[in-house]
Structures are given as C-alpha cells and as structure tokens.
Design a protein around this motif. Structure first.
Motif, PDB file in Angstrom:
ATOM      1  N   HIS A  55      89.516  21.424  74.742  1.00  0.00           N
ATOM      2  CA  HIS A  55      88.948  22.299  73.980  1.00  0.00           C
ATOM      3  C   HIS A  55      87.523  23.517  74.111  1.00  0.00           C
ATOM      4  N   CYS A  56      87.582  23.783  75.526  1.00  0.00           N
ATOM      5  CA  CYS A  56      86.834  24.424  75.573  1.00  0.00           C
ATOM      6  C   CYS A  56      87.066  25.599  77.194  1.00  0.00           C
ATOM      7  N   ASN A  57      87.208  26.414  77.340  1.00  0.00           N
ATOM      8  CA  ASN A  57      87.243  28.059  78.355  1.00  0.00           C
ATOM      9  C   ASN A  57      86.569  27.522  79.253  1.00  0.00           C
ATOM     10  N   ALA A  81      96.574  22.866  89.283  1.00  0.00           N
ATOM     11  CA  ALA A  81      98.273  22.932  89.316  1.00  0.00           C
ATOM     12  C   ALA A  81      97.997  23.872  88.022  1.00  0.00           C
ATOM     13  N   HIS A  82      97.531  22.729  87.154  1.00  0.00           N
ATOM     14  CA  HIS A  82      97.284  23.497  85.081  1.00  0.00           C
ATOM     15  C   HIS A  82      96.613  23.714  85.143  1.00  0.00           C
ATOM     16  N   TYR A  83      95.511  24.373  85.751  1.00  0.00           N
ATOM     17  CA  TYR A  83      94.704  25.587  84.854  1.00  0.00           C
ATOM     18  C   TYR A  83      94.185  26.130  86.459  1.00  0.00           C
ATOM     19  N   PRO A  84      95.166  26.958  87.032  1.00  0.00           N
ATOM     20  CA  PRO A  84      94.831  27.607  88.327  1.00  0.00           C
ATOM     21  C   PRO A  84      93.672  28.775  88.334  1.00  0.00           C
ATOM     22  N   LYS A  85      93.254  28.699  87.005  1.00  0.00           N
ATOM     23  CA  LYS A  85      92.311  30.672  86.900  1.00  0.00           C
ATOM     24  C   LYS A  85      90.857  29.641  86.733  1.00  0.00           C
ATOM     25  N   LEU A  86      90.645  27.900  86.658  1.00  0.00           N
ATOM     26  CA  LEU A  86      89.741  27.557  86.442  1.00  0.00           C
ATOM     27  C   LEU A  86      88.888  26.577  88.437  1.00  0.00           C
ATOM     28  N   PRO A  87      87.957  27.994  88.484  1.00  0.00           N
ATOM     29  CA  PRO A  87      87.746  27.079  89.711  1.00  0.00           C
ATOM     30  C   PRO A  87      86.378  25.471  90.069  1.00  0.00           C
ATOM     31  N   VAL A  88      86.950  25.055  91.195  1.00  0.00           N
ATOM     32  CA  VAL A  88      87.088  23.859  91.016  1.00  0.00           C
ATOM     33  C   VAL A  88      85.370  23.589  92.268  1.00  0.00           C
ATOM     34  N   ARG A 105      92.384  22.698 100.692  1.00  0.00           N
ATOM     35  CA  ARG A 105      93.965  22.330 100.513  1.00  0.00           C
ATOM     36  C   ARG A 105      94.291  22.575  99.353  1.00  0.00           C
ATOM     37  N   LEU A 106      93.915  21.779  98.450  1.00  0.00           N
ATOM     38  CA  LEU A 106      94.414  21.368  96.869  1.00  0.00           C
ATOM     39  C   LEU A 106      93.731  22.332  96.080  1.00  0.00           C
ATOM     40  N   GLY A 107      92.808  22.705  96.606  1.00  0.00           N
ATOM     41  CA  GLY A 107      92.310  24.029  95.455  1.00  0.00           C
ATOM     42  C   GLY A 107      91.373  24.823  95.556  1.00  0.00           C
ATOM     43  N   ALA A 108      90.827  23.435  95.869  1.00  0.00           N
ATOM     44  CA  ALA A 108      88.787  23.060  95.470  1.00  0.00           C
ATOM     45  C   ALA A 108      88.230  24.717  96.366  1.00  0.00           C
ATOM     46  N   ARG A 109      87.059  25.757  94.938  1.00  0.00           N
ATOM     47  CA  ARG A 109      86.828  26.132  95.959  1.00  0.00           C
ATOM     48  C   ARG A 109      85.355  26.301  97.147  1.00  0.00           C
ATOM     49  N   LEU A 122      73.338  25.597  92.996  1.00  0.00           N
ATOM     50  CA  LEU A 122      72.714  26.991  91.827  1.00  0.00           C
ATOM     51  C   LEU A 122      73.346  28.417  92.789  1.00  0.00           C
ATOM     52  N   SER A 123      73.648  27.711  94.450  1.00  0.00           N
ATOM     53  CA  SER A 123      73.987  28.870  95.172  1.00  0.00           C
ATOM     54  C   SER A 123      75.714  28.775  95.246  1.00  0.00           C
ATOM     55  N   ALA A 124      75.441  27.569  95.011  1.00  0.00           N
ATOM     56  CA  ALA A 124      77.276  27.190  95.209  1.00  0.00           C
ATOM     57  C   ALA A 124      77.507  27.431  93.954  1.00  0.00           C
ATOM     58  N   ILE A 125      77.671  26.818  92.963  1.00  0.00           N
ATOM     59  CA  ILE A 125      78.098  27.697  91.616  1.00  0.00           C
ATOM     60  C   ILE A 125      78.411  29.287  91.769  1.00  0.00           C
ATOM     61  N   ARG A 126      76.848  30.157  91.775  1.00  0.00           N
ATOM     62  CA  ARG A 126      76.774  31.600  91.748  1.00  0.00           C
ATOM     63  C   ARG A 126      77.942  32.138  93.137  1.00  0.00           C
ATOM     64  N   GLN A 127      78.175  31.656  94.046  1.00  0.00           N
ATOM     65  CA  GLN A 127      78.777  31.827  94.879  1.00  0.00           C
ATOM     66  C   GLN A 127      80.229  31.610  94.280  1.00  0.00           C
ATOM     67  N   ILE A 128      80.842  30.779  94.199  1.00  0.00           N
ATOM     68  CA  ILE A 128      82.422  30.464  93.207  1.00  0.00           C
ATOM     69  C   ILE A 128      83.027  31.109  92.000  1.00  0.00           C
ATOM     70  N   LEU A 129      81.646  31.508  91.797  1.00  0.00           N
ATOM     71  CA  LEU A 129      81.955  32.250  90.393  1.00  0.00           C
ATOM     72  C   LEU A 129      82.176  33.560  90.952  1.00  0.00           C
ATOM     73  N   ASN A 130      81.194  34.404  91.619  1.00  0.00           N
ATOM     74  CA  ASN A 130      81.472  36.062  92.024  1.00  0.00           C
ATOM     75  C   ASN A 130      82.730  35.730  92.618  1.00  0.00           C
ATOM     76  N   GLY A 131      83.726  34.329  92.951  1.00  0.00           N
ATOM     77  CA  GLY A 131      84.872  34.637  94.017  1.00  0.00           C
ATOM     78  C   GLY A 131      84.986  34.875  94.836  1.00  0.00           C
ATOM     79  N   GLY A 132      83.618  33.923  95.390  1.00  0.00           N
ATOM     80  CA  GLY A 132      83.395  33.104  97.202  1.00  0.00           C
ATOM     81  C   GLY A 132      83.822  31.354  96.885  1.00  0.00           C
ATOM     82  N   ILE A 133      84.028  31.603  98.569  1.00  0.00           N
ATOM     83  CA  ILE A 133      84.580  29.823  99.199  1.00  0.00           C
ATOM     84  C   ILE A 133      82.862  29.138  99.308  1.00  0.00           C
TER      85      ILE A 133
END
Length: 225
Positions: A55-57, A81-88, A105-109, A122-133
């Motif tokens: 229900h939400c992007n 698997a089903h939402y590959p563009k959604l970082p976890v 290994r399962l795909g979490a960022r 907050l650092s973790a969230i922003r780092q992942i949103l910026n494409g990092g791990i």
C-alpha cells in the motif's frame, strides 16, 4: 496544511518491522524529528509488513530478525526477492558478528544492533538511502580479518557458516530447546522437513547422533547468542 503535505512527500519513507511496540514508538520519535525522514508505516510481523509494502512505496525497511510468528531471515529473503529496489536495514538484539554476514548474503544493506541504534540509527539509515552498506567499524574489521585468515588458511572457516539460512535457524532453535514439532509449527513446515534439516545439519557439522546435535546447538547458543 498544503506546505506540510508537500514537505512530507519529499521525506524518505521508512517502514519498521518489530514485534515490540516500545521499539517502534521509540524509533518513530527519533525518525520523525528529522527534516528528511518519515516513519510512515509500522508492522509487528511479516504479514503486516507485506500488506504495508503493498500500500505504500517505501524507501527503506527496518527489520528485526526475531519476530514471533516467523524468523526475520525469511522476511528479508521475501523482501529482497519480490522488492529488490527496497533496501533493508536489519536491527536486532543479536550479536552482529553472528548475523550480519548472513543478513547481507540475503540482500540486506546493513545491520545494526539495538543497543547501538540510539546513537547510530540515523547514520545507518542515511548511509543506506545514499546507496551504501552500513556495518559497525568492529564488524568491518572482523570481516577483513576473516578474509585475511581464510586467505592464509582456507580450512579456518567456522563450520556453522556452511549451513543454509534455514538450517542455521533450525540449529539455533534446537539450541534453545525446541523440538521438531515446535520448529515445524514455527516455520509452517512438516516435521519430516525439519527432520531432514536436522539430518543435513548433523552431516555438515560432523555429528553422529541427535543428542550430539542438541549438545552442540545448546553450547553454540550459550556461547554466541
């Protein structure tokens, strides 16, 4: 009011999946104070999480791996698997050195322990949103040490690392005293399937009997969990 709606639309939308209301509330308070972030959905289990995602992007999902109805690894696998563009981002009470690599290994960022979340979330969230791990500095060093040790001696790998994620989950629950029937109910699988996992675990760990497996698993949980 129109300005507030416009502002909320420009914020990164966060989903939190955790079965402890106080954790969700605490994280919501921290995130919603940020100019660039908004915790828009909460879920207490995998089913609620999948409904919320439909229900939400969302821009990021924060997932606990110790959910009551299902182990979080299963949810991470489903999301990647089903939402590959959604970082976890995995947030857990469990020791990072034991679960972070499996999560990645399962795909979490990223992986963050709950006791570190108050200062690092907050650092973790922003780092992942910026494409990092995101991993802690200690975990980065541990991974580098493991890579170096394995390069010097390929036989140094932890035998538990050879288990599949489901075998790892089963072994851990055995260590906590769960029987095959209880594990089967937890994962919504047949007892025969769980017994097959147990047989595979024994073979991979070089254990001959069920008693040896129980002892090994109990010792491992006591030493690591």
């Amino acid at each position: 009011m129109p300005n507030e709606n416009k502002d909320s639309q420009t914020k990164a939308r966060i989903l939190i999946v955790d079965d402890h209301p106080i954790v969700r509330q605490g994280l919501a308070q921290v995130v919603n104070l940020q100019a660039d972030l908004r915790l828009c959905c909460e879920a207490s289990n995998a089913e609620e999480a999948l409904i919320a995602i439909s229900h939400c992007n969302h821009d990021l999902a924060i997932v606990d791996i110790s959910l009551k109805e299902a182990y979080g690894f299963s949810l991470i696998s489903t999301l990647t698997a089903h939402y590959p563009k959604l970082p976890v981002l995995v947030m857990s009470m469990h020791e990072e050195s034991l679960y972070a690599e499996r999560s990645l290994r399962l795909g979490a960022r990223g992986y963050i322990m709950k006791h570190q979340a108050t200062v690092s979330i907050l650092s973790a969230i922003r780092q992942i949103l910026n494409g990092g791990i995101y991993l802690s500095d200690d975990m980065h060093r541990l991974i580098l040490d493991r890579i170096h040790s394995h390069a010097l001696d390929p036989g140094t790998e932890d035998p538990v690392a050879c288990l599949t994620d489901r075998e790892f989950e089963v072994m851990r629950l055995i260590g906590f005293g769960f029987g095959s029937r209880q594990i089967a109910e937890k994962f919504n699988r047949s007892i025969k399937t769980i017994d097959a996992h147990r047989a595979n675990i024994k073979e991979k760990l070089g254990l001959k009997t069920g008693i040896e497996l129980i002892r090994f698993a109990a010792f491992w949980v006591k030493a690591n969990d």
